[in-house]
Write an enzyme that holds these catalytic residues in place. Structure first.
Site, PDB file in Angstrom:
ATOM      1  N   GLN A 102     -13.127 -17.142  31.983  1.00  0.00           N
ATOM      2  CA  GLN A 102     -12.371 -16.771  30.774  1.00  0.00           C
ATOM      3  C   GLN A 102     -11.845 -18.024  30.070  1.00  0.00           C
ATOM      4  O   GLN A 102     -11.958 -18.154  28.843  1.00  0.00           O
ATOM      5  CB  GLN A 102     -11.216 -15.863  31.164  1.00  0.00           C
ATOM      6  CG  GLN A 102     -10.211 -15.621  30.059  1.00  0.00           C
ATOM      7  CD  GLN A 102      -9.136 -14.644  30.468  1.00  0.00           C
ATOM      8  OE1 GLN A 102      -9.356 -13.444  30.464  1.00  0.00           O
ATOM      9  NE2 GLN A 102      -7.978 -15.150  30.856  1.00  0.00           N
ATOM     10  N   HIS A 117       1.678 -16.227  36.370  1.00  0.00           N
ATOM     11  CA  HIS A 117       2.007 -16.207  34.943  1.00  0.00           C
ATOM     12  C   HIS A 117       3.162 -17.182  34.645  1.00  0.00           C
ATOM     13  O   HIS A 117       3.152 -17.892  33.641  1.00  0.00           O
ATOM     14  CB  HIS A 117       2.446 -14.801  34.510  1.00  0.00           C
ATOM     15  CG  HIS A 117       1.375 -13.749  34.607  1.00  0.00           C
ATOM     16  ND1 HIS A 117       1.475 -12.672  35.462  1.00  0.00           N
ATOM     17  CD2 HIS A 117       0.201 -13.594  33.958  1.00  0.00           C
ATOM     18  CE1 HIS A 117       0.406 -11.897  35.317  1.00  0.00           C
ATOM     19  NE2 HIS A 117      -0.386 -12.439  34.415  1.00  0.00           N
TER      20      HIS A 117
HETATM   21  P1  AMP Z   1      -3.658 -11.548  33.101  1.00  0.00           P
HETATM   22  O1  AMP Z   1      -2.287 -11.015  32.842  1.00  0.00           O
HETATM   23  O2  AMP Z   1      -4.184 -11.209  34.461  1.00  0.00           O
HETATM   24  O3  AMP Z   1      -4.625 -11.257  31.982  1.00  0.00           O
HETATM   25  O4  AMP Z   1      -3.503 -13.119  33.143  1.00  0.00           O
HETATM   26  C1  AMP Z   1      -2.895 -13.809  32.094  1.00  0.00           C
HETATM   27  C2  AMP Z   1      -3.072 -15.295  32.311  1.00  0.00           C
HETATM   28  O5  AMP Z   1      -2.505 -15.662  33.562  1.00  0.00           O
HETATM   29  C3  AMP Z   1      -4.559 -15.709  32.384  1.00  0.00           C
HETATM   30  O6  AMP Z   1      -4.731 -16.948  31.711  1.00  0.00           O
HETATM   31  C4  AMP Z   1      -4.786 -15.851  33.866  1.00  0.00           C
HETATM   32  O7  AMP Z   1      -5.817 -16.758  34.191  1.00  0.00           O
HETATM   33  C5  AMP Z   1      -3.443 -16.362  34.338  1.00  0.00           C
HETATM   34  N1  AMP Z   1      -3.267 -16.082  35.757  1.00  0.00           N
HETATM   35  C6  AMP Z   1      -3.397 -14.886  36.376  1.00  0.00           C
HETATM   36  N2  AMP Z   1      -3.202 -15.030  37.709  1.00  0.00           N
HETATM   37  C7  AMP Z   1      -2.970 -16.343  37.927  1.00  0.00           C
HETATM   38  C8  AMP Z   1      -2.710 -17.132  39.096  1.00  0.00           C
HETATM   39  N3  AMP Z   1      -2.670 -16.583  40.318  1.00  0.00           N
HETATM   40  N4  AMP Z   1      -2.516 -18.452  38.945  1.00  0.00           N
HETATM   41  C9  AMP Z   1      -2.558 -19.015  37.710  1.00  0.00           C
HETATM   42  N5  AMP Z   1      -2.801 -18.343  36.573  1.00  0.00           N
HETATM   43  C10 AMP Z   1      -2.999 -17.029  36.679  1.00  0.00           C
END
Ligand code: AMP
Length: 280
Positions: A153, A37
């Protein structure tokens, strides 16, 4: 850093910043923040003068038997991390503020959403597209940053922006991984120690397929099998291993152009996803 807890206050703050001529960047998240994040926050910082991180565990993107109630949450810890990362505002609305009790309008992308996670999580991308459309309307950012960890997504959001003419630039940032290769995810916190150890099988499976691809293998079945074997060996329950065209997410039999190798699997009941690109 400002904590904004209502949609009305968020709209006002964003309006004030825009009036002052400041470019807004939005990083939508479900919280329980990790370095993945924070890499999106850094990207947003590069693109905009004001960075808003939304923290909202969106109920409409979870199925009835999914992990909404046990999804990890830690707003105090998230606020600390955002403050340190130089975030200007955290938008953390209550569910009742985001969704009226008689909410009845949905945004449904019907093509890219149908396979992969859309097939195993019916209604998931409808929930995602709807909440992201709402966040775009509330914050009205110039730029929004998403992670390639959720590659499908990100593509659905890009399609949403194109099809519904949202004046938002979508930036997709690379996957951030733990030292052993496991893609960072809030759900990793729910893995039992033994399952955390085995969870590296997703990244290892993808790396094995990439090695076969580099050695000249182009047959989709053979490449997918390389991933599936590694997952089975680790005792993971496979949800899907798919090789699809990058542009439209339709399955390929041979890799002739840019392709996305995507995997979803469960370890101890915790569903994890990962992906990599094959070919330029
Ligand atoms: P989430 O909180 O899991 O819904 O993720 C929020 C955002 O963070 C989304 O755009 C995810 O794709 C991104 N995200 C989650 N994990 C990672 C990661 N390991 N590397 C890069 N972006 C991430």
């Amino acid at each position: 850093m400002i904590l904004v807890e209502t949609t009305a206050a968020m709209r006002q703050l964003a309006c004030d910043w825009r009036t002052a001529g400041q470019r807004l960047g939005l990083v939508p998240t479900m919280g329980y923040l990790h370095a993945g994040h924070l890499s999106l926050v850094r990207e947003a910082r590069r693109q905009a003068e004001r960075v808003v991180v939304s923290i909202f565990v969106n109920p409409t993107q979870f199925g009835p038997r999914e992990d909404f109630s046990v999804y990890p949450r830690d707003l105090a810890g998230d606020l600390r991390q955002c403050e340190q990362a130089g975030v200007d505002a955290v938008f953390a609305p209550a569910t009742g503020d985001m969704y009226h009790p008689d909410h009845s309008t949905w945004v449904d992308e019907l093509s890219l959403s149908s396979g992969l996670c859309g097939a195993s999580r019916p209604g998931h991308f409808r929930g995602v597209a709807t909440v992201v459309a709402k966040l775009f309307n509330i914050v009205q950012p110039e730029v929004a940053v998403f992670g390639r960890k959720d590659a499908q997504q990100a593509m659905v959001i890009q399609r949403l922006v194109r099809d519904l003419n949202f004046p938002v630039q979508v930036v997709v940032a690379e996957i951030v991984r733990e030292a052993d290769g496991l893609a960072m995810s809030s759900r990793n916190a729910r893995l039992a120690p033994e399952d955390r150890h085995r969870a590296v099988c997703l990244a290892e499976g993808l790396a094995a397929a990439q090695a076969h691809f580099a050695a000249g293998q182009r047959d989709a079945q053979a490449l997918k099998s390389a991933v599936a074997e590694r997952l089975r060996a680790a005792g993971a329950e496979i949800d899907y291993v798919e090789l699809v065209e990058t542009g439209n997410l339709t399955p390929v039999e041979r890799v002739e152009g840019p392709a996305l190798l995507a995997v979803a699997a469960r370890l101890g009941g915790v569903r994890l996803i990962d992906n990599c690109q094959l070919g330029e």
